[in-house]
Design an enzyme around this catalytic site. Structure first.
Site, PDB file in Angstrom:
ATOM      1  N   CYS A  25       0.462  -0.983  -0.149  1.00  0.00           N
ATOM      2  CA  CYS A  25      -0.068  -0.036  -0.054  1.00  0.00           C
ATOM      3  C   CYS A  25       0.631   1.126  -0.021  1.00  0.00           C
ATOM      4  O   CYS A  25       1.905   1.143   0.800  1.00  0.00           O
ATOM      5  CB  CYS A  25      -1.316   0.095   1.281  1.00  0.00           C
ATOM      6  SG  CYS A  25      -2.428  -1.082   1.339  1.00  0.00           S
ATOM      7  N   ALA A  62      -3.310  -3.268  -2.439  1.00  0.00           N
ATOM      8  CA  ALA A  62      -4.695  -3.579  -2.125  1.00  0.00           C
ATOM      9  C   ALA A  62      -5.328  -3.071  -2.808  1.00  0.00           C
ATOM     10  O   ALA A  62      -5.457  -1.594  -2.667  1.00  0.00           O
ATOM     11  CB  ALA A  62      -4.882  -4.290  -0.483  1.00  0.00           C
ATOM     12  N   GLN A 104      -3.889  -6.789  -6.756  1.00  0.00           N
ATOM     13  CA  GLN A 104      -4.660  -7.468  -5.859  1.00  0.00           C
ATOM     14  C   GLN A 104      -5.796  -7.015  -5.523  1.00  0.00           C
ATOM     15  O   GLN A 104      -6.077  -5.347  -5.133  1.00  0.00           O
ATOM     16  CB  GLN A 104      -3.639  -7.087  -4.944  1.00  0.00           C
ATOM     17  CG  GLN A 104      -3.907  -8.279  -3.550  1.00  0.00           C
ATOM     18  CD  GLN A 104      -3.049  -7.592  -1.885  1.00  0.00           C
ATOM     19  OE1 GLN A 104      -3.995  -6.793  -2.212  1.00  0.00           O
ATOM     20  NE2 GLN A 104      -2.182  -8.455  -1.579  1.00  0.00           N
ATOM     21  N   TYR A 188      -7.911  -9.050   6.407  1.00  0.00           N
ATOM     22  CA  TYR A 188      -9.072  -8.704   5.755  1.00  0.00           C
ATOM     23  C   TYR A 188     -10.434  -9.368   6.168  1.00  0.00           C
ATOM     24  O   TYR A 188     -10.178 -10.130   6.108  1.00  0.00           O
ATOM     25  CB  TYR A 188      -8.091  -7.324   4.654  1.00  0.00           C
ATOM     26  CG  TYR A 188      -6.863  -6.751   4.646  1.00  0.00           C
ATOM     27  CD1 TYR A 188      -7.159  -5.701   5.891  1.00  0.00           C
ATOM     28  CD2 TYR A 188      -5.489  -6.586   4.141  1.00  0.00           C
ATOM     29  CE1 TYR A 188      -6.070  -4.624   6.413  1.00  0.00           C
ATOM     30  CE2 TYR A 188      -4.698  -6.044   4.427  1.00  0.00           C
ATOM     31  CZ  TYR A 188      -4.984  -5.139   5.572  1.00  0.00           C
ATOM     32  OH  TYR A 188      -4.150  -4.393   5.800  1.00  0.00           O
ATOM     33  N   ARG A 236      -3.625 -14.880  -2.016  1.00  0.00           N
ATOM     34  CA  ARG A 236      -2.674 -14.467  -0.992  1.00  0.00           C
ATOM     35  C   ARG A 236      -3.403 -14.831  -0.141  1.00  0.00           C
ATOM     36  O   ARG A 236      -4.619 -14.761   0.725  1.00  0.00           O
ATOM     37  CB  ARG A 236      -2.533 -12.904  -0.567  1.00  0.00           C
ATOM     38  CG  ARG A 236      -1.230 -12.650   0.245  1.00  0.00           C
ATOM     39  CD  ARG A 236      -0.783 -11.205   0.085  1.00  0.00           C
ATOM     40  NE  ARG A 236       0.450 -11.576   0.052  1.00  0.00           N
ATOM     41  CZ  ARG A 236       1.103 -10.695   0.622  1.00  0.00           C
ATOM     42  NH1 ARG A 236       1.601  -9.872   1.203  1.00  0.00           N
ATOM     43  NH2 ARG A 236       2.770 -11.389  -0.014  1.00  0.00           N
ATOM     44  N   ARG A 337       9.538  -5.185   0.574  1.00  0.00           N
ATOM     45  CA  ARG A 337      10.829  -3.712   1.685  1.00  0.00           C
ATOM     46  C   ARG A 337      11.341  -3.633   0.499  1.00  0.00           C
ATOM     47  O   ARG A 337      12.074  -2.415   0.333  1.00  0.00           O
ATOM     48  CB  ARG A 337      10.396  -3.949   2.853  1.00  0.00           C
ATOM     49  CG  ARG A 337       9.504  -3.610   3.692  1.00  0.00           C
ATOM     50  CD  ARG A 337       9.601  -3.944   5.303  1.00  0.00           C
ATOM     51  NE  ARG A 337       8.527  -3.600   5.636  1.00  0.00           N
ATOM     52  CZ  ARG A 337       7.307  -4.022   6.295  1.00  0.00           C
ATOM     53  NH1 ARG A 337       7.532  -5.454   5.443  1.00  0.00           N
ATOM     54  NH2 ARG A 337       6.699  -3.599   6.802  1.00  0.00           N
TER      55      ARG A 337
END
Length: 366
Positions: A25, A62, A104, A188, A236, A337
């Site tokens: 995100c 997302a 996604q 989520y 996922r 990352r």
């Protein structure tokens, strides 16, 4: 020996290498107005840089299937055609660099309506505060003591969310995406249905394992029905809630055994690859993190089901990623990352390991 630089075939699609970008995100879309949820110049620059860097598959962050499905007011969305059209510039550019554009599709459920991570550590935004709203969930159970208590979804509302995922998939195809990933991880909405920690329902969407996976399978079926047969669907998953790994914690949660069972069901419903992460549903779970700490979960799914998997979690070095594939632990390495730190990671890995990835013709003299 499977190499990072070997193409991977999923249905008719050939992904040029196994260095993939995980969805991350950016919290950089407009929170309201005519351009709400649309990708901006930041999103273009962010994703284009990784394509120029040689990344084989690039998964956008997302992307919410409805306004209330956003994690924050600043999330991307694809609940209308204007948003879908705004993605076309991005997908077209990624393809010119040889990267495969993926999206996604997500619904945050009870973890919706929060601030950006760099503002008050992503604190919940109350429904009567600024851009906030009341979240929805399988059960009226808040994520944390500070979170807004969500409204429990009715059967009719569950059906509407399933339709929203299907509509979003149609728009994603029109926007130029070639891979769609259903976000069933990180606490989520789909994950909330899967886990007994967050799903306290007593109807056909709760209780038993079969009841708790019903929503996930309905979403997969709805997306698969509108997505071309020759293009792949990914899923996922959070392979564990990190409760079973702590013997002193007797709370019930989603487990690695559950993930293997779910993987077999997902295969039967047309999912082509499992993107294996962990955690996110239990705010105080004790996660034992370290380099490659989630790889064993991907390896287990692959070994016990034969389903292709992608591994993620503190994968930072080329030799580490290559070792995961060479050992048969996964079929692709998803970097998160580390790709924020180094957009050209794939090209660096190719130099270090003696492989080859595409690079822009404009850079050939370098």
């Amino acid at each position: 020996m499977t190499s990072l630089f070997t193409p991977l075939a999923l249905r008719s699609l050939s992904i040029p290498n196994r260095v993939w970008m995980a969805a991350m995100c950016q919290y950089s879309a407009a929170p309201d107005g005519d351009a709400v949820g649309e990708p901006t110049d930041w999103h273009f620059a962010h994703l284009a840089a990784r394509a120029a860097g040689g990344t084989g598959l690039i998964i956008t962050e997302a992307t919410a299937v409805s306004p209330e499905g956003r994690i924050s007011p600043y999330d991307l969305g694809i609940w209308n055609d204007t948003q879908a059209a705004a993605f076309r510039r991005i997908t077209a550019f990624l393809k010119t660099q040889g990267s495969v554009p993926a999206i996604q599709l997500a619904h945050a459920g009870r973890k919706a309506s929060t601030e950006r991570t760099w503002v008050d550590r992503g604190r919940p935004i109350a429904p009567d505060e600024g851009h906030g709203w009341t979240p929805v969930a399988p059960s009226a159970v808040a994520f944390s003591e500070k979170s807004t208590t969500p409204v429990e979804l009715t059967r009719e509302q569950i059906g509407e969310v399933v339709r929203q995922f299907a509509d979003a998939a149609r728009r994603a195809l029109a926007a130029g995406f070639e891979v769609v990933e259903i976000h069933g991880a990180h606490g989520y909405l789909v994950h909330q249905f899967l886990s007994p920690f967050s799903n306290h329902r007593t109807d056909e969407y709760g209780g038993s394992f079969e009841g708790r996976i019903r929503f996930a399978l309905e979403v997969v079926d709805a997306v698969r029905a509108v997505w071309p047969d020759d293009l792949p669907v990914l899923f996922r998953v959070s392979a564990t809630d990190w409760l079973e790994e702590n013997p002193e914690d007797d709370r019930a949660g989603w487990t690695a055994d559950d993930t293997v069972r779910l993987a077999k069901e997902l295969q039967a419903h047309g999912v082509d690859l499992l993107d294996v992460s962990t955690g996110g549903n239990v705010p105080d779970a004790k996660v034992v993190a370290g380099p490659g700490y989630q790889v064993p979960f991907a390896e287990r799914v692959r070994r016990e089901t034969g389903m292709p998997t992608a591994a993620v979690g503190m994968i930072t070095e080329p030799v580490q990623a290559q070792g995961i594939l060479a050992a048969g632990q996964a079929d692709a390495a998803l970097l998160a990352r580390e790709l924020l730190r180094d957009p050209y990671w794939a090209r660096r890995a190719a130099r270090e390991l003696g492989g080859e990835v595409a690079s822009p013709v404009q850079y050939h003299r370098a």
